[in-house]
Design an enzyme around this catalytic site. Structure first.
Site, PDB file in Angstrom:
ATOM      1  CB  SER A   1      20.225 -31.388  42.450  1.00 20.97           C
ATOM      2  OG  SER A   1      21.098 -30.379  42.037  1.00 20.97           O
ATOM      3  CD  GLU A   2      21.560 -32.519  38.442  1.00 20.10           C
ATOM      4  OE1 GLU A   2      20.472 -32.883  37.983  1.00 20.10           O
ATOM      5  OE2 GLU A   2      21.746 -31.409  38.968  1.00 20.10           O
ATOM      6  CB  THR A   3      27.756 -35.946  42.170  1.00 20.98           C
ATOM      7  OG1 THR A   3      27.148 -35.547  43.404  1.00 20.98           O
ATOM      8  CG2 THR A   3      29.248 -36.144  42.380  1.00 20.98           C
TER       9      THR A   3
ATOM     10  CG  HIS B   1      23.425 -27.383  38.303  1.00 17.71           C
ATOM     11  ND1 HIS B   1      22.667 -28.515  38.470  1.00 17.71           N
ATOM     12  CD2 HIS B   1      24.263 -27.319  39.369  1.00 17.71           C
ATOM     13  CE1 HIS B   1      23.038 -29.115  39.590  1.00 17.71           C
ATOM     14  NE2 HIS B   1      23.997 -28.415  40.156  1.00 17.71           N
TER      15      HIS B   1
END
Length: 224
Positions: free
Chosen positions: A46-48, A73
C-alpha cells in the site's frame, strides 16, 4: 545490490497483522519519481518509502499509483527502523517518540489526504461490508466497540485502481477520525491491527503502534 526492508506496522498485541511496508534505505538506484513510482507499483505494498537522508530522516512515500506528502503507517515504520527523533516527509517535520513497544509520531490532520469517514451502527455491520468496486474514492468505515473506552472497529477501502482493495491499517484515516471525534482512540482495523491515537496541543495528534521487521530481501529480486 540494494536491500528492501519489509515491515509490518500497527501490529496487534500478539505481533500479528499490521500493514506491510517496503523501505528502501539506499535509493540511489531509484533517483527520480518515475523510477520510484515504478518500483512501488511493482512491489504492490500500500506504501513504499525511499530514505533520502537517514540521518535527518528525509523520506519519500509512494503508493502503487501516486506519491504522497504524508502517510501514517509509512512514517511510523520508518521512524522505528531509522531510530530517529524526527522524520521529514514532504508535508513537514514529524516528531517521534518511543514508548515501550509502541512507536509514536506527531502529525497534523490537515496533512492527511481526504477520506470519507462513515460511521456504522455496529461492529457486525463493519465486519460484514463487502469490498467495493475500484475507482470510487476512499471509504473509512467504523463503529464503536466501546464508546466509553474509546475503542473503535474500522476497515479501510482505498477504492483505487492500483490493486489495493482493503488497507490493513491506515494512520492517516485514524488521524482524521481522531480530529473529528476530539478524543484518544484505540482502533482495531482490518484482520486485527491496532492503532492508538491521542490529541495533542495546538491541533497536533499522536499516532502510535507496534512495528515488526520481516527478513530484508534484495530489491532486484522483486523486479522482473
Amino acid at each position: 545490490m540494494n536491500e528492501l526492508d519489509v515491515l509490518h506496522v500497527f501490529c496487534g498485541g500478539d505481533g500479528r497483522h499490521g500493514n506491510a511496508l517496503g523501505v528502501v534505505r539506499d535509493p540511489r538506484a531509484f533517483p527520480d519519481q518515475a523510477s520510484r513510482q515504478a518500483l512501488a507499483a511493482e512491489l504492490g505494498f500500500s506504501e513504499t518509502v525511499f530514505v533520502d537522508d537517514p540521518e535527518r530522516g528525509v523520506v519519500d512515500i509512494y503508493t502503487p499509483g501516486l506519491r504522497l506528502p504524508f502517510a501514517g503507517h509509512p512514517l511510523v515504520g520508518a521512524a522505528w527502523l531509522l531510530d530517529l527523533e524526527a522524520v521529514n516527509p514532504p508535508a513537514g517535520e514529524v516528531w517521534v517518540r518511543q514508548d515501550g513497544e509502541f512507536t509514536w509520531i506527531t502529525a497534523r490532520a490537515e496533512w492527511a489526504p481526504p477520506r470519507r469517514l462513515e460511521q456504522y451502527a455496529s461492529v457486525a455491520e463493519v465486519d460484514a461490508l463487502p469490498a467495493p468496486p475500484p475507482g470510487e474514492g476512499w471509504l473509512y468505515a467504523w463503529a464503536w466497540q466501546d464508546e466509553a473506552a474509546g475503542r473503535v472497529r474500522a476497515r479501510a477501502f482505498p477504492r483505487r485502481d492500483d490493486g489495493i482493495v482493503e488497507d490493513e491499517a491506515t494512520g492517516a484515516a485514524a488521524l482524521l477520525l481522531t480530529e473529528r471525534l476530539g478524543r484518544a482512540l484505540n482502533i482495531t482495523q482490518g484482520r486485527g491491527s491496532q492503532i492508538l491515537t491521542a490529541p495533542g496541543p495546538d491541533g497536533t495528534i499522536e499516532i502510535g503502534g507496534r512495528v515488526r521487521l520481516a527478513i530484508p530481501v534484495p530489491v532486484a529480486s522483486t523486479r522482473r
